[in-house]
Motif scaffolding. Structure first.
Motif, PDB file in Angstrom:
ATOM      1  N   TRP A 169     -93.382 -78.905 -28.131  1.00  0.00           N
ATOM      2  CA  TRP A 169     -93.424 -79.624 -29.409  1.00  0.00           C
ATOM      3  C   TRP A 169     -92.982 -81.078 -29.237  1.00  0.00           C
ATOM      4  CZ3 TRP A 169     -95.421 -79.775 -33.995  1.00  0.00           C
ATOM      5  CH2 TRP A 169     -94.806 -80.509 -35.015  1.00  0.00           C
ATOM      6  N   ILE A 173     -95.375 -84.405 -30.014  1.00  0.00           N
ATOM      7  CA  ILE A 173     -95.065 -85.446 -30.998  1.00  0.00           C
ATOM      8  C   ILE A 173     -94.835 -86.781 -30.309  1.00  0.00           C
ATOM      9  CG2 ILE A 173     -94.084 -83.771 -32.609  1.00  0.00           C
ATOM     10  CD1 ILE A 173     -91.323 -84.891 -31.826  1.00  0.00           C
ATOM     11  N   ASN A 174     -94.337 -86.747 -29.072  1.00  0.00           N
ATOM     12  CA  ASN A 174     -94.176 -87.990 -28.328  1.00  0.00           C
ATOM     13  C   ASN A 174     -95.531 -88.612 -28.027  1.00  0.00           C
ATOM     14  OD1 ASN A 174     -92.486 -89.895 -26.804  1.00  0.00           O
ATOM     15  ND2 ASN A 174     -93.489 -89.025 -25.007  1.00  0.00           N
ATOM     16  N   VAL A 176     -98.267 -88.201 -29.829  1.00  0.00           N
ATOM     17  CA  VAL A 176     -98.773 -88.731 -31.100  1.00  0.00           C
ATOM     18  C   VAL A 176     -98.099 -90.057 -31.429  1.00  0.00           C
ATOM     19  CG1 VAL A 176     -98.883 -88.330 -33.581  1.00  0.00           C
ATOM     20  CG2 VAL A 176     -99.379 -86.454 -31.988  1.00  0.00           C
ATOM     21  N   GLY A 177     -96.782 -90.115 -31.249  1.00  0.00           N
ATOM     22  CA  GLY A 177     -96.050 -91.344 -31.546  1.00  0.00           C
ATOM     23  C   GLY A 177     -96.445 -92.498 -30.649  1.00  0.00           C
ATOM     24  N   HIS A 185     -93.569 -94.674 -33.741  1.00  0.00           N
ATOM     25  CA  HIS A 185     -93.000 -93.710 -32.802  1.00  0.00           C
ATOM     26  C   HIS A 185     -91.601 -93.243 -33.216  1.00  0.00           C
ATOM     27  CE1 HIS A 185     -91.044 -92.329 -29.027  1.00  0.00           C
ATOM     28  NE2 HIS A 185     -92.233 -91.805 -28.795  1.00  0.00           N
ATOM     29  N   ILE A 188     -91.809 -90.752 -36.173  1.00  0.00           N
ATOM     30  CA  ILE A 188     -92.309 -89.428 -35.793  1.00  0.00           C
ATOM     31  C   ILE A 188     -91.255 -88.655 -35.013  1.00  0.00           C
ATOM     32  CG2 ILE A 188     -94.029 -88.251 -34.368  1.00  0.00           C
ATOM     33  CD1 ILE A 188     -95.977 -90.536 -35.105  1.00  0.00           C
ATOM     34  N   VAL A 189     -90.573 -89.331 -34.092  1.00  0.00           N
ATOM     35  CA  VAL A 189     -89.550 -88.665 -33.296  1.00  0.00           C
ATOM     36  C   VAL A 189     -88.366 -88.255 -34.170  1.00  0.00           C
ATOM     37  CG1 VAL A 189     -87.889 -88.977 -31.428  1.00  0.00           C
ATOM     38  CG2 VAL A 189     -90.234 -89.789 -31.161  1.00  0.00           C
ATOM     39  N   ALA A 192     -90.066 -85.370 -36.909  1.00  0.00           N
ATOM     40  CA  ALA A 192     -90.615 -84.181 -36.257  1.00  0.00           C
ATOM     41  C   ALA A 192     -89.754 -83.720 -35.074  1.00  0.00           C
ATOM     42  CB  ALA A 192     -92.042 -84.458 -35.780  1.00  0.00           C
ATOM     43  N   GLY A 193     -89.186 -84.676 -34.329  1.00  0.00           N
ATOM     44  CA  GLY A 193     -88.364 -84.310 -33.181  1.00  0.00           C
ATOM     45  C   GLY A 193     -86.984 -83.841 -33.587  1.00  0.00           C
TER      46      GLY A 193
END
Length: 214
Positions: A169, A173-174, A176-177, A185, A188-189, A192-193
């Motif tokens: 995961w 997401i990394n 995508v960011g 970035h 998102i991190v 989602a992170g």
């Protein structure tokens, strides 16, 4: 006639219950609360990268007028606190464990330390030649990518599906960011992170309780 509480049980069912109780007690002692292993890192990412987004949003605009040094300082402090918590919890839980499990844990820790230092040393030589927004993206994407890869490696070593899935995961997401670009970035991190770690900790804790029930 009174029976001594410490005398061995003569009933097979009672003996089985005693064995199960002892296994559950041992599991609780050697299996630290998963929330202490996941949540400090989740909070660090959520708050630290969240401040990065507020201060260095897309287009290098500041949504909140924060000192430029504050997001990185807060992130490092929170990451250091999370690392300290994990180290203390791990030592208390596994300090008396020997054999292959202890060796795997020690070598895995070395991989984290040496991998991080070597990568950051290289980034320090490269980032100074990049614009600020691209340098920030390079640092954060590389650090998050290393985290995802090592989580997957740890999941593979201990056959821990939750840890491996979290690594997958984080890596996704990394990616995508990184394609979304500077400013996006850290958002998102953070969401989602960091949020993913909080959820993973809750799920892992629920499964722990199920395993520890006699």
């Amino acid at each position: 006639m009174d029976l001594d509480d410490d005398s061995p049980p003569t009933d097979a069912a009672a003996a089985l219950r005693l064995i199960q109780d002892q296994r559950s007690a041992t599991a609780r002692r050697l299996d630290p609360d998963a929330r202490l292993l996941y949540w400090p890192w989740g909070v660090a990412w959520l708050v630290g990268f969240g401040l990065f987004f507020l201060r260095f949003s897309p287009g290098d605009r500041a949504l909140v007028d924060l000192p430029s040094w504050l997001p990185l300082t807060v992130l490092f402090v929170l990451l250091a606190a999370a690392g300290t918590i994990q180290a203390v919890v791990s030592v208390r839980a596994y300090g008396q464990v020997t054999g292959d499990s202890a060796r795997r844990g020690k070598w895995y820790g070395y991989a984290w330390a040496l991998g991080s230092v070597s990568i950051y040393a290289g980034l320090g030589r490269i980032s100074e030649h990049l614009p600020h927004d691209l340098a920030a993206l390079l640092w954060s994407a590389t650090a998050v990518g290393l985290t995802g890869a090592l989580h997957m490696a740890g999941g593979a070593v201990w056959l821990d599906r939750d840890l491996f899935r979290l690594g997958v995961w984080i890596s996704l997401i990394n990616l995508v960011g990184a394609f979304a670009g500077p400013g996006w970035h850290p958002l998102i991190v953070a969401v989602a992170g960091g949020g993913g770690m909080l959820v993973a900790g809750a799920i892992a804790r629920r499964r722990q309780r199920q395993r520890q029930q006699p």
